[in-house]
Design a protein around this motif. Structure first.
Motif, PDB file in Angstrom:
ATOM      1  N   SER A 133       0.824  -1.208   0.000  1.00 12.83           N
ATOM      2  CA  SER A 133       0.000   0.000   0.000  1.00 12.83           C
ATOM      3  C   SER A 133       0.859   1.259   0.000  1.00 12.83           C
ATOM      4  N   LYS A 180       2.107   2.258  -3.376  1.00 15.59           N
ATOM      5  CA  LYS A 180       1.118   2.848  -4.282  1.00 15.59           C
ATOM      6  C   LYS A 180       0.843   4.318  -3.962  1.00 15.59           C
ATOM      7  N   ASP A 205       1.231   8.318  -3.492  1.00 13.90           N
ATOM      8  CA  ASP A 205       1.872   9.394  -4.252  1.00 13.90           C
ATOM      9  C   ASP A 205       3.066   9.921  -3.461  1.00 13.90           C
TER      10      ASP A 205
END
Length: 746
Positions: A658, A661, A663
C-alpha cells in the motif's frame, strides 16, 4: 564415575605416556621446564576414560576436543595448570566425574580452574537469554579471580568454531556464531589476544552472514590475483625507507585485513567494497621504542599522510596492554594506494598477538587474584554485575566489551579510555560512580557543552556535580557504556519502586478506610504468604502496578468481607483477536495514513510519540483497553514498561504494498531528530536549509536548551520513510555549525 575407579596405571607416575600426548608434552617442555609431564598425562587419562563413550558432531572421539584446546594453549605458552584444565574442562559438565574427585586428584588450583571454565548450562541465545546471562555472570566472577579461566574458555570456543561445520543444524551454528561474535571475540580483544579475536570474528562472520563473507572473500581473491607482487614490493620499499633513516628493521610483514574488519569498515563508512582503498596493512618490527618513532618520522617524510589516522598507543597504551604506533599513508605514484602501517618492538608484538598470555602473570609466585586488579574493565564488569538485573546484565556487559576507543583526559591529566560515541555522562561514571550519579554538566576543553555531546580523542573533560544531584531518565537514551547504563537503570528502578510503594500504600489505606477496617502493617504481614509477596513493601508495589487488586488484599485479611462477584466480561478484542495469531487485515490505517497489517479492521490505531516509528522501522503493537493499538518501534525503550503484560503485544508490520502505491508528493511521515548546533546568528537558517536540501520539511521545531556557545533543539521532519530521515540526518551532519545530530527515540 569416581576417579578411584580408573585404572591403576593412571593414578601415579605412569610408566609410559599416552602416544597422543607426545606433541603436546614436547611443546610444553620447550618453554616450561617445571611442568610435570606425568601429571599432564594423568589428566589426559582421566579425560579419555571419562569421555570414552562420547563422540563429537563430526564422529571423532570426544577426547580430541580437550586435547586440541590444550594444544592451542600450549601455542600461547600457558602454564601446566592451564594445560591440565584444558584436558579436564568438560569432565564435570559432561561426565560423572565430580569437582571433588578432581580436587582430590589434582589439587584445589586445577579444580578451581575447571569449575570456572565448566559450561554450566546448555545455552540457547534466542530462546532463553536469562540462562545465557547467568552463565556469563558466573564466567565474569570466575575470571575476576583468575584470568586463566577466560584464556582456557577462549581456547575452548576457538576450537569449537574451527569445527562448527560438523554441526548439521543451521540454527544451532548461527546461535553459537552470534554468541561468539557478541561475547567471546570482544573478550579476546579485551585481554589483547588479537589473533584469537580475529579468527573468532572471521569464523563467526562466515556463519552469520555467509553471503557477505563469500562476496568479500571473492573480491579479495580477485585482488590477490591482480597484484600478487604488490605486498612484496611495498615491503621492500618500506625496508629501504627505514634503513635510509638508520633504523635496523627486525621484520616487515604485509597482510590483507580480515573479511569481518573490511565488512565493519564498509558498514561504518556506508561504502561499497570497491570504494575501500586501505584493505592492506603492514607491520614494521624495530628493535627499540625509540626506533619506532624514528621509523614513523621516516615514513611520514616519504609518503603523504592520511589525516586523522595517526594513533600513538605506545605513550598511551590500550587497557589490555597493547602498544604500537598506527598511521595511514598513500603510496607513491603510479599505485596511489592507501595502506595502514603499524610500528612496534618485538616485545610489543608478543603482547599484541598473545595479550595477557604474554605476560606470564599466572607463573609468578606473587601472581594471584590481585593481578587481575590491574584490568580495570574486569572491575567495571563486576560493578555492572552488582548494579544490573539478571536480564539486563548481558546487554550491559556487551556495551562494556565493544571497544572502538576514544582517549580523553580529566583536568588533572588522568587518561580515561571510553568506547567511541561515549558522552560526558559515560566519562563521569568512568571516573567514579558517585560522580556520575551527581553529574549536572560538563566543560569540554573549557567550553560548557551538553551532557549528550559525543567525546572526541584528546578532549579534556571537567564534570560539574551538585550535592543532591541524581541521574536523569533521559541519560539512558544516549550513554554508551554498560557501567553507566547499569547505574542509571538501577537508580531509576529504585526511584520507580519507591513511587509505586507510596502509591500502593495510599491505595490500600483508602480501600481499608472505605471498608471501615484496620489496614495497618500488622494486619498485612500475616497474609503476605497467601498473596505470594516477600514483604509489605512488595505488596504495596504489586497493588500499585495492578498485579494484585486492593479488594484481593482486603479479602485475604478479612475473609468475612468476601462477597460473591459476578463474572467480569472482557471486551471482545481482549479474548485473543489481537494476538500474534489473529487474522490479519490490511484495512486499518494510521492516523496520518500509514497502512499497517496485522490489526483487526475497525480498531483505532495510534503512533507512539516516544519513538515516532517510520516505514522501514521494525514495529510492534501494544493493546490498551479503550484506546485501541499504539504502534511502537521495536527498539523503543518504553516497551520495557509493558514487559510484565506480554499478552498486550501484537505482531504487526508495515503494509509495504500500500505504501508503494502512495503518491510520493503526499507520502509524508513524521520523524523526530535532536540537533546540537553552535549558537550563531545564522544557526537556525543553516539547519532549515540543510533539511530542505534533503527534500525534508520541518513540521515542528522546539529549542529545549540554549547556552552561550550552543543550543539544542528537537525537530519534527516530514519524510518518506526511515531511509529518507537518515539522509536528512547525514545532510545535517555535513553542515557547518552543526555539532551533533541523532534520531530522537523518546
Amino acid at each position: 564415575m569416581s576417579l578411584s575407579c580408573l585404572p591403576e596405571g593412571l593414578s601415579a607416575s605412569p610408566p609410559q605416556f599416552h602416544p597422543e600426548l607426545r606433541g603436546l608434552l614436547a611443546r610444553v617442555a620447550s618453554y616450561d621446564a617445571k611442568a610435570d609431564p606425568a601429571l599432564i598425562d594423568d589428566a589426559y587419562g582421566v579425560a579419555e576414560q571419562a569421555h570414552a563413550a562420547q563422540k563429537r558432531d563430526n564422529g571423532e572421539p570426544y577426547i580430541t576436543h580437550p586435547l586440541a584446546v590444550a594444544n592451542i594453549l600450549a601455542g600461547y605458552k600457558l602454564d601446566a595448570a592451564s594445560i591440565i584444565t584444558a584436558l579436564l574442562h568438560d569432565t564435570v559438565e559432561d561426565t560423572s566425574v565430580s569437582l571433588a574427585d578432581l580436587q582430590k586428584r589434582f589439587g584445589p588450583e586445577i579444580a578451581g580452574l575447571v569449575d570456572g571454565v565448566t559450561k554450566l548450562t546448555r545455552l540457547e541465545l534466542q530462546s532463553d537469554r536469562t540462562k545465557q546471562a547467568e552463565n556469563f555472570r558466573k564466567l565474569v566472577l570466575a575470571m575476576s579471580k583468575d584470568i586463566r579461566v577466560l584464556i582456557v574458555k577462549l581456547a575452548d570456543r576457538l576450537h569449537n568454531m574451527r569445527t562448527i561445520g560438523a554441526i548439521s543444524a543451521a540454527h544451532k551454528r548461527q546461535r553459537i556464531a552470534r554468541e561468539t561474535m557478541e561475547i567471546y571475540a570482544p573478550l579476546a580483544e579485551r585481554i589483547g589476544m588479537e589473533a584469537v579475536k580475529t579468527e573468532l570474528q572471521t569464523r563467526s562472520f562466515a556463519e552469520i552472514d555467509p553471503e557477505a563473507y563469500e562476496t568479500i572473500q571473492a573480491r579479495l581473491n580477485f585482488l590477490r590475483g591482480q597484484g600478487a607482487d604488490v605486498i612484496e614490493e611495498v615491503r621492500r620499499e618500506l625496508t629501504n625507507v627505514c634503513q635510509e633513516a638508520g633504523v635496523s628493521v627486525v621484520e616487515i610483514a604485509g597482510r590483507e585485513k580480515s573479511p569481518y574488519s573490511i565488512w565493519q569498515k564498509m558498514q561504518r563508512r556506508n561504502v561499497a567494497f570497491e570504494q575501500l582503498s586501505d584493505i592492506m596493512a603492514f607491520r614494521i618490527i624495530v628493535p627499540s621504542r625509540a626506533d619506532c618513532y624514528v621509523a614513523l618520522g621516516a615514513i611520514h617524510a616519504a609518503y603523504p599522510v592520511i589525516a586523522g589516522r595517526f594513533k600513538d598507543y605506545i605513550s598511551t597504551p590500550k587497557t589490555n596492554g597493547y602498544q604500537s604506533l598506527h598511521t595511514g599513508v598513500t603510496l607513491r605514484q603510479p599505485r596511489n594506494q592507501k595502506i595502514e602501517i603499524q610500528i612496534r618492538t618485538p616485545e610489543m608484538q608478543a603482547v599484541a598477538e598473545a595479550g595477557v598470555a604474554a605476560h606470564w602473570l599466572y607463573k609468578q609466585s606473587d601472581a594471584s587474584a590481585g593481578d587481575v586488579q590491574k584490568f580495570r574493565w574486569v572491575q567495571d564488569l563486576l560493578e555492572i554485575l552488582e548494579n544490573s538485573a539478571p536480564d539486563e546484565f548481558l546487554e550491559n556487559t556487551k556495551l562494556e566489551l565493544y571497544q572502538d576507543q576514544v582517549f580523553c583526559f580529566t583536568p588533572k591529566g588522568q587518561l580515561i579510555q571510553l568506547p567511541r560515541g561515549a558522552t560526558s555522562v559515560d566519562f563521569a561514571y568512568a571516573v567514579h560512580s558517585q560522580i556520575g550519579d551527581t553529574c549536572v554538566g560538563a566543560r569540554i576543553n573549557g567550553r560548557l557543552m551538553p551532557l549528550r555531546y559525543e567525546l572526541q580523542n584528546g578532549d579534556q573533560v571537567e564534570i560539574l556535580t551538585a550535592r543532591g544531584g541524581t541521574p536523569s531518565p533521559a541519560w539512558e537514551r544516549f550513554v554508551t557504556t554498560g557501567k553507566a547504563r547499569a547505574r542509571i537503570r538501577r537508580f531509576l528502578a529504585q526511584q520507580m519502586r519507591d513511587a509505586h510503594r507510596d502509591a500502593g500504600k495510599s491505595i490500600l489505606a483508602k480501600a481499608f478506610r472505605q471498608e471501615g477496617v484496620d489496614g495497618s502493617e500488622k494486619v498485612l504481614e500475616p497474609v503476605l504468604k497467601a498473596l505470594k509477596q516477600a514483604s509489605v513493601d512488595d505488596l504495596y508495589v504489586a497493588v500499585a502496578t495492578g498485579i494484585i487488586g486492593a479488594k484481593d488484599v482486603i479479602n485475604a485479611a478479612y475473609p468475612e468481607l468476601r462477597a460473591p462477584r459476578a463474572p467480569r466480561m472482557l471486551p471482545a478484542f481482549m479474548g485473543g483477536a489481537l494476538t500474534a495469531r489473529s487474522p490479519r487485515s490490511s484495512g486499518a490505517k494510521a492516523d496520518y495514513g500509514m497502512p499497517i497489517t496485522g490489526i483487526v479492521a475497525g480498531m483505532d490505531v495510534h503512533y507512539a510519540g516516544c519513538c515516532h516509528p517510520l516505514p522501514g522501522d521494525k514495529i510492534v503493537g501494544i493493546v490498551t483497553t479503550g484506546k485501541g493499538v499504539t504502534v511502537h518501534a521495536k527498539d523503543c525503550a518504553t516497551l520495557e514498561t509493558f514487559a510484565a503484560t506480554p499478552e498486550r503485544f501484537i505482531d504487526i508490520d508495515w503494509d509495504t504494498a500500500s505504501i508503494a502505491k502512495m503518491d510520493p508528493k503526499t507520502q509524508k511521515f513524521t520523524g523526530r531528530i535532536s540537533v546540537i548546533a553552535n549558537n550563531g546568528p545564522n544557526a537556525l537558517a543553516s539547519l532549515t536549509n540543510a533539511v530542505a536540501k534533503q527534500d525534508g520539511a520541518i513540521a515542528n521545531l522546539k529549542v529545549v536548551n540554549r547556552q552561550q556557545d550552543f543550543f539544542e533543539t528537537l525537530v519534527d521532519v516530514e519524510v518518506r520513510d526511515a531511509r529518507h530521515l537518515n539522509q536528512v540526518i547525514a545532510g545535517l551532519r555535513g553542515t557547518s555549525g552543526i555539532a551533533q545530530v541523532e534520531r530522537e527515540r523518546a
